[in-house]
Write an enzyme that holds these catalytic residues in place. Structure first.
Site, mmCIF file in Angstrom:
data_model
loop_
_atom_site.group_PDB
_atom_site.id
_atom_site.type_symbol
_atom_site.label_atom_id
_atom_site.label_comp_id
_atom_site.label_asym_id
_atom_site.label_seq_id
_atom_site.Cartn_x
_atom_site.Cartn_y
_atom_site.Cartn_z
ATOM 1 N N HIS A 316 46.855 25.302 56.375
ATOM 2 C CA HIS A 316 46.358 24.080 55.292
ATOM 3 C C HIS A 316 46.531 24.603 53.908
ATOM 4 O O HIS A 316 47.620 23.823 53.160
ATOM 5 C CB HIS A 316 45.400 23.936 55.807
ATOM 6 N N HIS A 334 48.487 24.510 48.527
ATOM 7 C CA HIS A 334 48.481 24.574 47.074
ATOM 8 C C HIS A 334 49.114 26.377 46.718
ATOM 9 O O HIS A 334 47.972 26.911 45.691
ATOM 10 C CB HIS A 334 46.930 24.805 46.860
ATOM 11 N N LYS A 381 52.968 14.272 46.660
ATOM 12 C CA LYS A 381 51.445 14.600 46.466
ATOM 13 C C LYS A 381 51.106 14.238 44.745
ATOM 14 O O LYS A 381 51.613 14.905 44.032
ATOM 15 C CB LYS A 381 51.619 16.354 46.711
#
Length: 439
Positions: A316, A334, A381
């Site tokens: 994730h 990220h 995103k």
């Protein structure tokens, strides 16, 4: 003659309309090889006996999980032009001896803009030109050996102070900043890599404000560093569709164990271990038990989106997932290395940076905390924050420390950067963790 002129005008004026209609075409499925297969030059394909598929549909759209402060209330005059020249590259992964060339493989959305002709015979100009990225891979062969034959880096030098001070033990921000100082493997902008932030935008704006890729170049020597190389070996072990039940092969399990072993020899992880022991989080001082705990924390599979064993903290946070419920969304994602590799394959389309909360804090090629917007496999995103150029061991140590010692919001100072390390717990696991710029 008049009729001919009218016909030509109709073709010219109708050109953009036809291009817009072509954007609604379905996206292609792409296959993903394991990192070991790419390194060894083997063809793409699933490992025998694995139920994991490496093909996935290219999704369509996304709306971000959280909003970035009060961006909508900010106004900026003028714009910053892209300063770096870009070169078009239209080849996909190309193997050339012991070199992998990460060329630009345009998405279905942009192929019409990358060149060629439309239905009316008009040639279009490349919108997202990118330059090739070459990575030497011959030295990676040793990472494919059986566990008993693996070779690891030497332990961190004894001259490095990895003992937490009393002030650091009582102040999470100081402890996080100590990790920043201990990141001896962090890259230097302009020396190890170069980025071009393009122009800024507000979160809700749909326009693509970046003329080219975010990464202009990255030194090939970076992939010779053991923690970076082992980190990259993990990135293609997952199917990005949230809810897809993952099956981890024995080779992938070995990659996870080898990564934890490698980073456990670095200063940030050793500091993390000492910190957790002194704070009583760890009941004993056995370093082997600590490494097993780290492996479980980051790689154990758990349920997300109604499916069991379909996600992990590592997948994730660092790899990213695409939610399939309702409107498709990009969740997580990220990590700057994942961004670089996916961008070089043409799967990421950088859209520009998000305007900072304070005027005058415009990011540039030296900035190492970015808030950006991008598409991944065709899914937008809207806002994502990432630390650029930091080492894998630093991010693992930072996020683990905040998970054990902090709360949901952890306001810290890392060098010159003020940020909130947002940390979501999922039962006894890391649900998500990422930085949010505070300026």
């Amino acid at each position: 003659m008049e009729g001919l002129i009218r016909g030509l005008l109709d073709v010219a004026l109708g050109h953009e309309h036809k291009d817009e209609e072509s954007e609604s075409q379905s996206r292609e499925e792409r296959s993903r090889s394991t990192w070991a297969q790419v390194v060894s030059g083997e063809h793409d394909g699933e490992e025998e006996g694995s139920s994991r598929t490496h093909d996935y549909d290219r999704p369509q759209w996304n709306r971000e999980d959280y909003m970035h402060g009060n961006n909508e209330s900010l106004e900026f005059e003028g714009s910053r032009p892209s300063r770096l020249p870009q070169q078009s590259v239209h080849e996909a992964y190309e193997q050339d001896g012991n070199v992998i060339r990460h060329g630009y493989e345009p998405s279905q959305r942009n192929r019409k803009e990358e060149g060629g002709q439309n239905d009316n015979g008009w040639e279009t100009v490349s919108k997202k030109p990118q330059r090739p990225h070459r990575v030497h891979m011959d030295h990676w062969q040793r990472y494919k050996r059986p566990p008993s034959e693996q070779e690891y880096s030497d332990e961190v030098s004894q001259g490095v102070n990895i003992d937490p001070s009393e002030s650091e033990l009582s102040d999470l921000s100081r402890a996080c900043n100590k990790l920043w100082e201990l990141d001896l493997n962090r890259l230097t902008p302009g020396k190890d890599y170069q980025i071009d932030c393009g122009e800024g935008k507000k979160v809700y704006q749909k326009e693509d404000m970046a003329q080219g890729s975010l990464f202009y170049w990255l030194s090939e020597d970076i992939f010779k560093r053991p923690t970076y190389a082992r980190f990259c070996s993990l990135l293609d072990n997952y199917n990005p569709n949230e809810g897809y039940k993952e099956v981890i092969t024995s080779e992938e399990k070995q990659e996870e164990t080898a990564f934890i072993e490698e980073i456990s020899r670095t200063a940030p992880i050793k500091y993390l271990y000492k910190y957790l022991v002194k704070k009583g989080v760890l009941s004993n001082q056995n370093y082997q038990e600590f490494k097993r705990m780290m492996n479980d924390l980051w790689f154990d599979l758990y349920g997300r989106g109604g499916t069991s064993r379909c996600s992990s903290a590592f997948e994730h946070v660092f790899v990213g997932e695409i939610k399939q419920r309702g409107e498709q969304e990009v969740a997580g994602f990220h990590n700057w290395l994942q961004f670089y590799l996916e961008e070089s394959k043409g799967r990421v389309d950088y859209q520009g940076y998000i305007f900072p909360r304070r005027r005058g804090h415009i990011p540039d090629s030296e900035t190492q905390l970015l808030t950006i917007q991008f598409e991944w496999n065709g899914v937008l995103k809207s806002v994502s924050s990432t630390l650029v150029g930091v080492s894998p061991e630093f991010e693992i140590a930072l996020y683990t420390l905040c998970y054990f010692m902090g709360g949901e919001d952890n306001y810290v100072q890392l060098g010159q950067y003020s940020m909130n390390i947002k940390c979501y717990h999922f039962r006894d696991r890391i649900g998500s963790v990422f930085p949010i710029a505070e300026c």
